[in-house]
Design a protein around this motif. Structure first.
Motif, PDB file in Angstrom:
ATOM      1  N   ALA A   1     -10.374   3.326   0.531  1.00 47.68           N
ATOM      2  CA  ALA A   1      -9.584   3.130  -0.942  1.00 47.68           C
ATOM      3  C   ALA A   1     -10.491   2.685  -2.040  1.00 47.68           C
ATOM      4  O   ALA A   1     -10.229   3.052  -3.044  1.00 47.68           O
ATOM      5  N   GLU A   2     -11.293   1.688  -1.379  1.00 53.59           N
ATOM      6  CA  GLU A   2     -12.041   0.973  -2.548  1.00 53.59           C
ATOM      7  C   GLU A   2     -13.320   1.519  -2.853  1.00 53.59           C
ATOM      8  O   GLU A   2     -14.200   1.465  -3.652  1.00 53.59           O
TER       9      GLU A   2
ATOM     10  N   GLU B   1      -0.913  -6.475  -7.198  1.00 47.28           N
ATOM     11  CA  GLU B   1      -1.992  -5.502  -6.641  1.00 47.28           C
ATOM     12  C   GLU B   1      -1.430  -4.554  -5.571  1.00 47.28           C
ATOM     13  O   GLU B   1      -0.505  -4.919  -4.725  1.00 47.28           O
TER      14      GLU B   1
ATOM     15  N   TYR C   1      -4.220   4.460  -0.401  1.00 53.14           N
ATOM     16  CA  TYR C   1      -5.097   4.858   0.508  1.00 53.14           C
ATOM     17  C   TYR C   1      -5.290   6.191   0.247  1.00 53.14           C
ATOM     18  O   TYR C   1      -4.491   6.965  -0.409  1.00 53.14           O
TER      19      TYR C   1
ATOM     20  N   TYR D   1       0.719  -1.202   0.022  1.00 58.23           N
ATOM     21  CA  TYR D   1       0.034  -0.034   0.116  1.00 58.23           C
ATOM     22  C   TYR D   1       0.767   1.190   0.096  1.00 58.23           C
ATOM     23  O   TYR D   1       2.054   1.209   0.593  1.00 58.23           O
TER      24      TYR D   1
ATOM     25  N   TYR E   1      -3.063  -1.233  -2.681  1.00 58.80           N
ATOM     26  CA  TYR E   1      -4.000  -0.434  -2.260  1.00 58.80           C
ATOM     27  C   TYR E   1      -3.375   0.996  -2.163  1.00 58.80           C
ATOM     28  O   TYR E   1      -2.166   1.348  -1.555  1.00 58.80           O
TER      29      TYR E   1
ATOM     30  N   ARG F   1      -7.989   0.738  -5.206  1.00 54.67           N
ATOM     31  CA  ARG F   1      -7.249  -0.852  -5.193  1.00 54.67           C
ATOM     32  C   ARG F   1      -7.147  -1.032  -6.607  1.00 54.67           C
ATOM     33  O   ARG F   1      -7.948  -1.083  -7.547  1.00 54.67           O
ATOM     34  N   TYR F   2      -5.807  -1.169  -7.020  1.00 55.73           N
ATOM     35  CA  TYR F   2      -5.402  -1.612  -8.174  1.00 55.73           C
ATOM     36  C   TYR F   2      -4.683  -2.813  -8.511  1.00 55.73           C
ATOM     37  O   TYR F   2      -3.849  -3.289  -7.599  1.00 55.73           O
ATOM     38  N   THR F   3      -5.048  -3.516  -9.429  1.00 51.31           N
ATOM     39  CA  THR F   3      -4.621  -4.796  -9.783  1.00 51.31           C
ATOM     40  C   THR F   3      -4.108  -4.746 -11.341  1.00 51.31           C
ATOM     41  O   THR F   3      -4.469  -3.874 -12.177  1.00 51.31           O
TER      42      THR F   3
ATOM     43  N   ARG G   1      -8.289   0.741   3.858  1.00 46.30           N
ATOM     44  CA  ARG G   1      -8.793  -0.108   2.551  1.00 46.30           C
ATOM     45  C   ARG G   1     -10.245   0.290   2.225  1.00 46.30           C
ATOM     46  O   ARG G   1     -10.505   0.140   0.878  1.00 46.30           O
TER      47      ARG G   1
END
Length: 379
Positions: A284-285, A141, A145, A38, A143, A113-115, A281
């Motif tokens: 963040a999402e 992946e 914040y 993160y 995060y 949240r990035y993948t 989290r």
């Protein structure tokens, strides 16, 4: 003779192409991962790209491609295209038994949240007549914040209000924090008598303890953006303010609770570090495009239903963060909070002259409820 030579070249070419078709990806490993699990919005990190060919046969052309959300900034890197997503393709010539490692700088511009998705490797035949591709699995992946924003002015007001709470509330003794023994007075309860010490001295003696002064705060965040003119920057600033406040107050050993109208979840005051991670989290999402609950309705439900089952102690400082403050919402807050010390923070663009600013200036701080305008710069 020439005909046999050409025929031989053709046969070798066909055999090689068929062999290469089935063998090019064998023992070719590609791994992608972020340097950190993160970061905070605005910070930099790195994406590691490792390609390893464990077989003896070289791969003359190997493309490694993937996509991710465009809020991850790869713009300083080569072979990058930006549309709704960022598409990145890197081309390598990798020999047999060779390993290549690349560090790709990434600027994380926005929380989320990035993948890494749609990752694949592609190769071409010698004359680029055909190409073959293969999808790859990657655990990459990260995060991002909510950003850390300047909350010094708000923190100062919070500390003043918490200080007022501590001076005004009753002090409770902690039975586990023993301090000393003193002579008995008629105001002391019998349970505090130390009989062993009394037998030694010949007079009644009592135990004394240090007092407990718990400090708590409950943060209510409004993420509604339902006006005709969308102000996403103020919503993002509100989220950043709430997250920064939680971090700062927990860092001062203050128990912090949180609720927002993004999904209606509530966290009662706690000093748990794991709760902070879960909260960061969750924020963040959070997707600003989702339909939110009316903030005024949320406040009413919390104070009439939720807090009747899980009551807030009277030493809790209430902090409301809303860019949508008006007289109706202010009346709702005052009706609900009762005698709780309360701070209402309103993020607004710096120097902007609007009817809302004039209306908020007309809403005076009163008794236990204070109003503070937090000016922010336009992005």
């Amino acid at each position: 003779m020439i005909l046999f030579l050409l025929l031989g070249i053709l046969i070798v070419g066909v055999l090689w192409e068929n062999y290469y078709r089935f063998r090019w990806s064998k023992n070719v490993l590609v791994n992608l991962w972020f340097e950190s699990a993160y970061v905070y919005a605005g910070q930099d990190t790195k994406l590691y790209e490792v390609i390893e060919n464990r077989k003896g046969i070289p791969v003359p052309v190997l493309e490694v491609g993937f996509r991710t959300k465009k809020e991850l900034d790869f713009t300083n890197a080569d072979n990058t295209n930006v549309s709704d997503y960022i598409y990145k393709r890197d081309v390598y010539a990798i020999l047999g038994r060779q390993k290549i490692t690349r560090e790709i700088p990434v600027k994380c511009k926005k929380r989320g949240r990035y993948t890494i998705s749609d990752a694949e490797i592609t190769t071409h035949t010698l004359l680029y007549g055909k190409y073959y591709k293969k999808g790859i699995e990657t655990p990459a992946e990260i995060y991002v914040y909510p950003k850390m924003t300047n909350m010094s002015e708000v923190i100062t007001v919070c500390e003043q209000m918490l200080g007022t709470l501590q001076c005004a509330k009753r002090l409770y003794e902690d039975p586990f924090a023993f301090r000393t023994i003193r002579s008995y007075t008629t105001d002391d309860p019998m349970k505090t008598i130390n009989w062993k010490a009394s037998a030694k001295t010949g007079s009644l003696m009592v135990n004394t303890y240090d007092s407990v002064q718990s400090q708590k705060a409950m943060i209510f965040l409004d993420v509604e953006d339902t006006g005709i003119i969308k102000r996403e920057e103020l919503v993002e600033e509100s989220i950043a303010m709430a997250a920064t406040l939680v971090r700062k107050l927990l860092g001062q050993s203050i128990e912090v609770g949180f609720s927002y109208n993004g999904d209606g979840q509530i966290m009662m005051p706690t000093n748990s570090k794991s709760a902070l991670t879960g909260l960061e989290r969750m924020l963040a999402e959070y997707n600003t495009e989702t339909k939110n609950k009316d903030f005024e309705q949320l406040v009413k439900e919390l104070f009439t239903v939720t807090f009747s089952k899980k009551s807030l102690s009277q030493d809790t400082l209430l902090i409301f963060i809303s860019k949508n403050l008006n007289q109706q919402l202010m009346d709702c807050i005052r009706d609900c909070v009762g005698e709780y010390q309360t701070l209402v923070v309103v993020p607004m663009y710096r120097g902007e002259k609007t009817v809302q600013r004039d209306n908020i200036n007309a809403i005076k701080s009163k008794d236990n409820v204070q109003v503070l305008i937090k000016e922010v710069e336009r992005g």
